[in-house]
Scaffold this active site. Structure first.
Site, short mmCIF file in Angstrom:
data_model
loop_
_atom_site.label_atom_id
_atom_site.label_comp_id
_atom_site.label_asym_id
_atom_site.label_seq_id
_atom_site.Cartn_x
_atom_site.Cartn_y
_atom_site.Cartn_z
N ASN A 5 -9.95 1.74 9.14
CA ASN A 5 -9.25 1.34 10.36
C ASN A 5 -9.85 2.06 11.56
O ASN A 5 -10.45 1.45 12.44
CB ASN A 5 -7.75 1.65 10.22
CG ASN A 5 -6.93 1.13 11.40
OD1 ASN A 5 -7.45 0.79 12.46
ND2 ASN A 5 -5.65 1.06 11.24
N THR A 6 -9.71 3.40 11.59
CA THR A 6 -10.11 4.17 12.77
C THR A 6 -11.58 3.96 13.12
O THR A 6 -11.93 3.86 14.32
CB THR A 6 -9.83 5.67 12.53
OG1 THR A 6 -8.50 5.81 12.05
CG2 THR A 6 -9.98 6.46 13.82
N LYS A 15 0.87 -1.17 0.00
CA LYS A 15 0.00 0.00 0.00
C LYS A 15 0.91 1.22 0.00
O LYS A 15 1.58 1.49 0.99
CB LYS A 15 -0.92 0.01 1.23
CG LYS A 15 -1.73 1.29 1.34
CD LYS A 15 -2.62 1.35 2.56
CE LYS A 15 -3.03 2.79 2.83
NZ LYS A 15 -3.92 2.92 3.99
N GLY A 33 -8.54 9.02 9.07
CA GLY A 33 -8.92 9.18 10.47
C GLY A 33 -10.00 10.21 10.72
O GLY A 33 -10.39 10.42 11.88
N ALA A 77 -9.64 5.28 3.34
CA ALA A 77 -9.57 6.42 4.27
C ALA A 77 -10.84 7.27 4.26
O ALA A 77 -11.45 7.48 3.21
CB ALA A 77 -8.37 7.32 4.01
N GLY A 78 -11.20 7.72 5.44
CA GLY A 78 -12.31 8.65 5.58
C GLY A 78 -13.63 8.01 5.95
O GLY A 78 -14.59 8.70 6.30
#
Lengths: 253, 64
Positions: free
Chosen positions: A203-204, A93, A154, A181-182
């Protein structure tokens, strides 16, 4: 289910391994979601690196190392080589960060690093913006997967430019597309899949939820629902009502 | 001679990168770079260290 560089993946949910309250909860999140890919990173060895490698090997997911935190082409390329040796995979990645506060990718460095790594035999998963021209350059470089952001890493803000993501899907029908992301909520993940994306990477949203395993399961369900909806070819929205109950045969009362 | 291991100054007599890793007690599950260039596992015994070298020893970590 997504196919990345010729490899079939069992789930369209790609899950990060950072920020969980404990290793046990990390394992529970993967167990509850059956995420197909786990992202990992490389950091200075301070003891425990071997333990973590053993943990991720037991998650039942393909490993995708990242170059998180790299701000230059050289840093990213060196990190990718170290990751390939450490994890025994050519998948990377690729992150080349251009802006500290937004973690927006440096797309110029990204394209350059992608060219170098693909020439070195890597299979590159570029973390990119949704810019059509940048993505075209990445595809020219040999990227079979594109990973545009939905919103800053995040931030949990969802798909900030749905139009751009839809345009990307239309422009690149043969590339595997991942929103990376996001994503903050299952509805964001479902929306990405409804647009025809092949997977989402988050992830977050899971790690920082009050109950990460429950949120991971919710994300997995959302991804499945969104994908099924895309394949089912949704109806077109309209402005005015259209009665769903037949008008013919209505009683005169 | 003085070298830097993960940003920390060290005095070492280790002649090669492989010897340094052993001296510092690193296990097998690490990847290495010297002066910002990747050094493959197989090449570590042949890499001679010089005064002021910057050695990075990385391992698997959580990531997004």
């Amino acid at each position: 289910m997504p196919v990345f560089y010729g490899t079939d993946i069992d789930s369209a949910l790609m899950l990060g391994t950072a920020q969980y309250p404990s290793p046990k909860i990390l394992e529970a999140a993967f167990g509850a979601s059956k995420a197909g890919i786990a992202t990992v990173s490389l950091r200075r060895e301070q003891g425990g690196g071997g333990d973590f490698r053993a943990l991720v090997a037991g998650l039942g997911a393909q490993i995708l190392p990242n170059t998180a935190g790299c701000h230059t082409v050289k840093e990213a390329v060196t990190t990718a080589h170290m990751a390939r040796e450490l994890f025994g995979t050519g998948w990377i990645k690729l992150e080349v960060i251009g802006h500290t506060d937004s973690l927006q990718p440096d797309v110029f460095g990204l394209v350059e690093a992608a060219r170098i790594l693909i020439a070195d035999g890597f299979q590159v998963f570029p973390y990119t913006t949704e810019d059509l021209t940048v993505c075209a350059r990445l595809v020219e470089a040999g990227c079979e997967v594109l990973m545009p952001w939905g919103a800053p890493i995040g931030s949990g803000r969802g798909l900030m430019n749905e139009y751009g993501l839809r345009a990307l899907r239309a422009e690149f029908p043969d590339q595997a597309l991942v929103v990376d992301a996001g994503i903050g909520l299952p509805s964001h993940a479902a929306r990405a899949m409804e647009l025809g994306f092949d997977a989402v990477l988050l992830n977050t949203a899971v790690a920082k939820a009050g109950d990460p395993a429950l949120m991971a399961a919710a994300m997995a369900g959302a991804v499945r629902a969104g994908r099924a909806a895309y394949l089912a070819r949704p109806m077109e929205p309209r402005d005015m009502a259209a009665p769903s109950t037949p008008v013919v045969g209505r009683a005169f009362l | 001679m003085k070298i830097f291991v993960n940003g920390e100054e060290r005095q070492t007599g280790a002649a090669t990168l492989a010897a340094l890793l052993e001296e510092e007690g690193f296990g097998p599950a690490v990847a290495t770079a010297v002066n910002e260039s990747f050094v493959a596992k197989a090449a570590r015994a042949a890499i001679k260290l010089q005064d002021g070298d910057r050695v990075e020893v990385l391992s698997a970590m959580q990531g997004g």
